[in-house]
Design a protein around this motif. Structure first.
Motif, PDB file in Angstrom:
ATOM      1  N   VAL A 171      -9.476   0.509  20.194  1.00 23.32           N
ATOM      2  CA  VAL A 171     -10.269  -0.150  19.144  1.00 23.32           C
ATOM      3  C   VAL A 171     -10.032   0.547  17.801  1.00 23.32           C
ATOM      4  CG1 VAL A 171     -12.616  -0.666  18.343  1.00 23.32           C
ATOM      5  CG2 VAL A 171     -11.982  -1.073  20.734  1.00 23.32           C
ATOM      6  N   ARG A 172      -9.954   1.881  17.783  1.00 17.14           N
ATOM      7  CA  ARG A 172      -9.650   2.588  16.538  1.00 17.14           C
ATOM      8  C   ARG A 172      -8.299   2.158  15.984  1.00 17.14           C
ATOM      9  NH1 ARG A 172     -12.101   7.078  18.884  1.00 17.14           N
ATOM     10  NH2 ARG A 172     -10.108   7.841  19.643  1.00 17.14           N
ATOM     11  N   SER A 173      -7.287   2.044  16.849  1.00 14.25           N
ATOM     12  CA  SER A 173      -5.956   1.640  16.372  1.00 14.25           C
ATOM     13  C   SER A 173      -5.972   0.204  15.855  1.00 14.25           C
ATOM     14  CB  SER A 173      -4.902   1.820  17.460  1.00 14.25           C
ATOM     15  OG  SER A 173      -5.059   0.877  18.494  1.00 14.25           O
ATOM     16  N   MET A 174      -6.777  -0.656  16.489  1.00 11.52           N
ATOM     17  CA  MET A 174      -6.890  -2.038  16.008  1.00 11.52           C
ATOM     18  C   MET A 174      -7.533  -2.061  14.621  1.00 11.52           C
ATOM     19  SD  MET A 174      -8.231  -3.817  19.480  1.00 11.52           S
ATOM     20  CE  MET A 174      -7.283  -5.189  20.094  1.00 11.52           C
ATOM     21  N   ILE A 175      -8.563  -1.269  14.433  1.00 11.64           N
ATOM     22  CA  ILE A 175      -9.240  -1.195  13.135  1.00 11.64           C
ATOM     23  C   ILE A 175      -8.285  -0.657  12.076  1.00 11.64           C
ATOM     24  CG2 ILE A 175     -11.069  -0.001  11.846  1.00 11.64           C
ATOM     25  CD1 ILE A 175     -12.763  -0.186  14.457  1.00 11.64           C
ATOM     26  N   GLU A 176      -7.543   0.400  12.408  1.00 15.28           N
ATOM     27  CA  GLU A 176      -6.587   0.978  11.459  1.00 15.28           C
ATOM     28  C   GLU A 176      -5.522  -0.050  11.058  1.00 15.28           C
ATOM     29  OE1 GLU A 176      -5.068   4.395  13.500  1.00 15.28           O
ATOM     30  OE2 GLU A 176      -6.913   5.544  13.195  1.00 15.28           O
ATOM     31  N   ARG A 177      -4.981  -0.784  12.040  1.00 12.37           N
ATOM     32  CA  ARG A 177      -3.969  -1.811  11.733  1.00 12.37           C
ATOM     33  C   ARG A 177      -4.540  -2.893  10.826  1.00 12.37           C
ATOM     34  NH1 ARG A 177      -2.463  -1.252  16.996  1.00 12.37           N
ATOM     35  NH2 ARG A 177      -3.606  -3.106  17.632  1.00 12.37           N
ATOM     36  N   GLU A 178      -5.755  -3.315  11.110  1.00  9.98           N
ATOM     37  CA  GLU A 178      -6.385  -4.358  10.297  1.00  9.98           C
ATOM     38  C   GLU A 178      -6.614  -3.875   8.870  1.00  9.98           C
ATOM     39  OE1 GLU A 178      -7.824  -8.060   9.341  1.00  9.98           O
ATOM     40  OE2 GLU A 178      -6.752  -7.426  11.145  1.00  9.98           O
ATOM     41  N   LEU A 179      -7.090  -2.644   8.707  1.00 11.25           N
ATOM     42  CA  LEU A 179      -7.332  -2.103   7.376  1.00 11.25           C
ATOM     43  C   LEU A 179      -6.029  -1.922   6.597  1.00 11.25           C
ATOM     44  CD1 LEU A 179     -10.106   0.519   8.165  1.00 11.25           C
ATOM     45  CD2 LEU A 179     -10.386  -1.683   7.006  1.00 11.25           C
ATOM     46  N   GLU A 180      -4.965  -1.534   7.268  1.00 13.55           N
ATOM     47  CA  GLU A 180      -3.671  -1.379   6.608  1.00 13.55           C
ATOM     48  C   GLU A 180      -3.061  -2.731   6.250  1.00 13.55           C
ATOM     49  OE1 GLU A 180      -1.328   0.891   9.328  1.00 13.55           O
ATOM     50  OE2 GLU A 180      -2.467   2.732   8.985  1.00 13.55           O
ATOM     51  N   ALA A 181      -3.289  -3.740   7.070  1.00 10.33           N
ATOM     52  CA  ALA A 181      -2.675  -5.056   6.859  1.00 10.33           C
ATOM     53  C   ALA A 181      -3.354  -5.851   5.759  1.00 10.33           C
ATOM     54  CB  ALA A 181      -2.698  -5.861   8.162  1.00 10.33           C
ATOM     55  N   TYR A 182      -4.624  -5.613   5.501  1.00 12.22           N
ATOM     56  CA  TYR A 182      -5.381  -6.435   4.550  1.00 12.22           C
ATOM     57  C   TYR A 182      -4.743  -6.505   3.164  1.00 12.22           C
ATOM     58  CZ  TYR A 182      -9.110  -8.304   1.696  1.00 12.22           C
ATOM     59  OH  TYR A 182      -9.822  -9.060   0.804  1.00 12.22           O
ATOM     60  N   PRO A 183      -4.392  -5.370   2.542  1.00 14.47           N
ATOM     61  CA  PRO A 183      -3.786  -5.471   1.200  1.00 14.47           C
ATOM     62  C   PRO A 183      -2.474  -6.265   1.206  1.00 14.47           C
ATOM     63  CG  PRO A 183      -4.466  -3.216   1.637  1.00 14.47           C
ATOM     64  CD  PRO A 183      -4.590  -3.977   2.927  1.00 14.47           C
ATOM     65  N   ARG A 184      -1.653  -6.102   2.241  1.00 15.17           N
ATOM     66  CA  ARG A 184      -0.386  -6.844   2.316  1.00 15.17           C
ATOM     67  C   ARG A 184      -0.650  -8.334   2.455  1.00 15.17           C
ATOM     68  NH1 ARG A 184       0.930  -2.495   5.707  1.00 15.17           N
ATOM     69  NH2 ARG A 184       0.705  -3.804   7.550  1.00 15.17           N
ATOM     70  N   ARG A 185      -1.644  -8.696   3.274  1.00 13.48           N
ATOM     71  CA  ARG A 185      -1.987 -10.109   3.454  1.00 13.48           C
ATOM     72  C   ARG A 185      -2.448 -10.721   2.142  1.00 13.48           C
ATOM     73  NH1 ARG A 185      -4.455  -9.099   8.276  1.00 13.48           N
ATOM     74  NH2 ARG A 185      -6.467  -8.953   7.264  1.00 13.48           N
ATOM     75  N   GLU A 186      -3.294  -9.997   1.418  1.00 13.84           N
ATOM     76  CA  GLU A 186      -3.783 -10.490   0.138  1.00 13.84           C
ATOM     77  C   GLU A 186      -2.646 -10.621  -0.874  1.00 13.84           C
ATOM     78  OE1 GLU A 186      -6.924 -11.691  -0.632  1.00 13.84           O
ATOM     79  OE2 GLU A 186      -6.961 -11.565   1.552  1.00 13.84           O
ATOM     80  N   GLN A 187      -1.716  -9.672  -0.848  1.00 16.76           N
ATOM     81  CA  GLN A 187      -0.570  -9.734  -1.755  1.00 16.76           C
ATOM     82  C   GLN A 187       0.307 -10.942  -1.421  1.00 16.76           C
ATOM     83  OE1 GLN A 187       2.022  -6.334  -1.579  1.00 16.76           O
ATOM     84  NE2 GLN A 187       3.211  -6.982  -3.336  1.00 16.76           N
ATOM     85  N   ARG A 188       0.551 -11.181  -0.125  1.00 16.77           N
ATOM     86  CA  ARG A 188       1.357 -12.347   0.280  1.00 16.77           C
ATOM     87  C   ARG A 188       0.664 -13.641  -0.110  1.00 16.77           C
ATOM     88  NH1 ARG A 188       2.059  -9.434   5.201  1.00 16.77           N
ATOM     89  NH2 ARG A 188       0.652 -10.899   6.201  1.00 16.77           N
ATOM     90  N   LYS A 189      -0.663 -13.676   0.030  1.00 18.16           N
ATOM     91  CA  LYS A 189      -1.420 -14.864  -0.348  1.00 18.16           C
ATOM     92  C   LYS A 189      -1.271 -15.122  -1.846  1.00 18.16           C
ATOM     93  CE  LYS A 189      -5.579 -14.940   1.339  1.00 18.16           C
ATOM     94  NZ  LYS A 189      -7.030 -14.793   1.509  1.00 18.16           N
ATOM     95  N   GLN A 190      -1.374 -14.077  -2.667  1.00 19.77           N
ATOM     96  CA  GLN A 190      -1.231 -14.229  -4.114  1.00 19.77           C
ATOM     97  C   GLN A 190       0.180 -14.677  -4.467  1.00 19.77           C
ATOM     98  OE1 GLN A 190      -3.725 -14.087  -6.493  1.00 19.77           O
ATOM     99  NE2 GLN A 190      -2.095 -15.043  -7.669  1.00 19.77           N
ATOM    100  N   GLU A 191       1.196 -14.121  -3.798  1.00 20.98           N
ATOM    101  CA  GLU A 191       2.572 -14.540  -4.046  1.00 20.98           C
ATOM    102  C   GLU A 191       2.769 -16.011  -3.707  1.00 20.98           C
ATOM    103  OE1 GLU A 191       4.851 -11.783  -1.741  1.00 20.98           O
ATOM    104  OE2 GLU A 191       4.606 -10.157  -3.188  1.00 20.98           O
ATOM    105  N   ALA A 192       2.155 -16.469  -2.616  1.00 24.25           N
ATOM    106  CA  ALA A 192       2.261 -17.878  -2.233  1.00 24.25           C
ATOM    107  C   ALA A 192       1.596 -18.758  -3.286  1.00 24.25           C
ATOM    108  CB  ALA A 192       1.634 -18.107  -0.859  1.00 24.25           C
ATOM    109  N   PHE A 193       0.414 -18.381  -3.759  1.00 23.08           N
ATOM    110  CA  PHE A 193      -0.253 -19.152  -4.817  1.00 23.08           C
ATOM    111  C   PHE A 193       0.608 -19.199  -6.079  1.00 23.08           C
ATOM    112  CE2 PHE A 193      -4.555 -18.045  -2.827  1.00 23.08           C
ATOM    113  CZ  PHE A 193      -4.621 -19.269  -2.169  1.00 23.08           C
ATOM    114  N   ASP A 194       1.226 -18.068  -6.430  1.00 20.00           N
ATOM    115  CA  ASP A 194       2.088 -18.024  -7.616  1.00 20.00           C
ATOM    116  C   ASP A 194       3.277 -18.966  -7.468  1.00 20.00           C
ATOM    117  OD1 ASP A 194       0.379 -16.130  -8.665  1.00 20.00           O
ATOM    118  OD2 ASP A 194       1.726 -14.430  -8.283  1.00 20.00           O
ATOM    119  N   GLN A 195       3.870 -19.016  -6.281  1.00 20.04           N
ATOM    120  CA  GLN A 195       5.004 -19.906  -6.043  1.00 20.04           C
ATOM    121  C   GLN A 195       4.579 -21.370  -6.089  1.00 20.04           C
ATOM    122  OE1 GLN A 195       6.760 -18.526  -2.398  1.00 20.04           O
ATOM    123  NE2 GLN A 195       7.487 -16.639  -3.326  1.00 20.04           N
TER     124      GLN A 195
END
Length: 97
Positions: free
Chosen positions: A34-58
């Protein structure tokens, strides 16, 4: 690393069995999994938000490009398309702001 804060939450028996089986499969305790799942989710969030913004920009770039092409080559069709878009948004209770 010390773990000072306790998380406590309820899961269904099916969820518990699934997490326990996955932890065993990976040779981990349920807590470590569960700790590793939480760590992965916390690390992935900024990348997901960045990809979402890039998609909106495109999408915005493509919308501007299409608008320019229609304005240049098919101004009447452009006007009709804009009105269809505004009507659709109005049907959904949204604005084109």
């Amino acid at each position: 690393m010390s773990f000072d804060i306790l998380f406590s939450f309820r899961v269904t028996p099916t969820e518990h069995a699934g997490v326990k089986a996955l932890a065993e499969q990976r040779g981990l305790s349920v807590s470590a999994l569960v700790r590793s799942m939480i760590e992965r989710e916390l690390e992935a969030y900024p990348r997901r938000e960045q990809r979402k913004q890039e998609a909106f920009d495109q999408i915005l770039y493509l919308a501007i490009l299409l608008d320019g092409v229609y304005a240049q080559r098919e101004p009447d069709l452009r006007s009709k398309l804009i009105q269809v878009w505004r009507d659709r948004l109005a049907e959904e209770g949204r604005t084109h702001g």
